[in-house]
Design a protein around this motif. Structure first.
Motif: not given
Lengths: 200, 200
Positions: A19-46
């Motif tokens: 609701p109200n654009e919430s919950g992304f921290d819970l949904l996207f845990q998998w983008y931050g909880n592992g040991g393999v780095e996926l590079p970003s070509a964006s200057p503003t997205v880590p």
């Protein structure tokens, strides 16, 4: 010719945002909880850091992407990813009106103002033999309703949001039946499921 | 002591029923598309026929059930399963008022009129060392909100319904985070996923 694919991270109760654009921290845990780095070509997205299982799958999938298609809302929300999409591929932006600061298309962004079918045609031309990938949400729903979609990928997070933005809110009756999953990969706090759209 | 579990067959976009109680033919294909017969103890519910993979899982799960809990709506809708539940276990019915044709509890049906916690307590007493199982829907949501639920089982059907009855519609904020899936079994037209509820 490549395929047309949509993908989304979804809660176990079917929401791509709470609701109200919430919950992304819970949904996207998998983008931050592992040991393999996926590079970003964006200057503003880590870069993201995913599990080995997720990395093996999504690295292969990312390499097959020839063009992305997004809606204007996401383009504006991310401030055009700082000018360059994290996945380093040309992004077709479906919009009613071209942004004033972007008078010309380039290798980063191509603007299409005459509807979903034109956006898919343009993206296919750019992608060549590679795949066209849509972000989940309203334009993925339009793409599905126009029978333009070949595959649906769900990254299912073990999270309950209770309400919010459903995966394909307001989807018309067809196509209701998918086939699969043809891929099931268990990451950390995510189950990757890949389905074919049945077009018979 | 056994566990308290809920389970539901859910569409890929998060609905346990389509609009106006539609979509059951699509959702429940997996109950009829396999070669293994699961017997029914009900005089009015036919046996189901599931894939070998689904049969192996659900036969084991059914054997661990010591008591079911359902709402009055389902009890009425099924006409009390003809007097005997298909799974041949005692069924606790949570209701505001005991049915007039059932003055006494028996081995088939036990009526609880004083709320969800009393229903769980009664079902636990009946189940002993075995598990208590709730059907998905509103009373499963209440059970989750009361922190009484230990596991959530989703049988994910490769179907898009677009709208309908969400899994835990209107769920309060807690508990939002599950753990798992600890079981992933692929049947025919269904992916069985089993999660623990995090209570820390």
């Amino acid at each position: 010719m490549g395929k047309v694919i949509t993908g989304a991270t979804m809660s176990l109760d079917g929401y791509i945002a709470g609701p109200n654009e919430s919950g992304f921290d819970l949904l996207f845990q998998w983008y931050g909880n592992g040991g393999v780095e996926l590079p970003s070509a964006s200057p503003t997205v880590p870069p993201s850091h995913v599990s080995a299982a997720s990395a093996e799958l999504v690295t292969r999938e990312y390499a097959s992407i020839g063009c992305l298609v997004v809606g204007r809302h996401l383009y504006d929300l991310t401030n055009a990813w700082g000018g360059h999409h994290p996945l380093d591929v040309t992004t077709v932006v479906l919009t009613h009106q071209r942004p004033v600061d972007r008078p010309d298309d380039d290798d980063d962004f191509v603007f299409v103002t005459d509807g979903i079918e034109a956006a898919v045609a343009k993206a296919r031309q750019i992608a060549g033999e590679k795949n066209v990938v849509f972000n989940g949400g309203q334009i993925a729903r339009q793409c599905l309703e126009a029978w333009l979609l070949d595959e649906v990928g769900i990254d299912l997070a073990p999270v309950l949001l209770g309400s919010g933005t459903p995966l394909f809110a307001g989807l018309g009756a067809v196509p209701a039946q998918l086939a699969g999953p043809f891929t099931v990969v268990q990451g950390t706090e995510v189950t990757h499921l890949r389905y074919h759209v049945r077009k018979e």
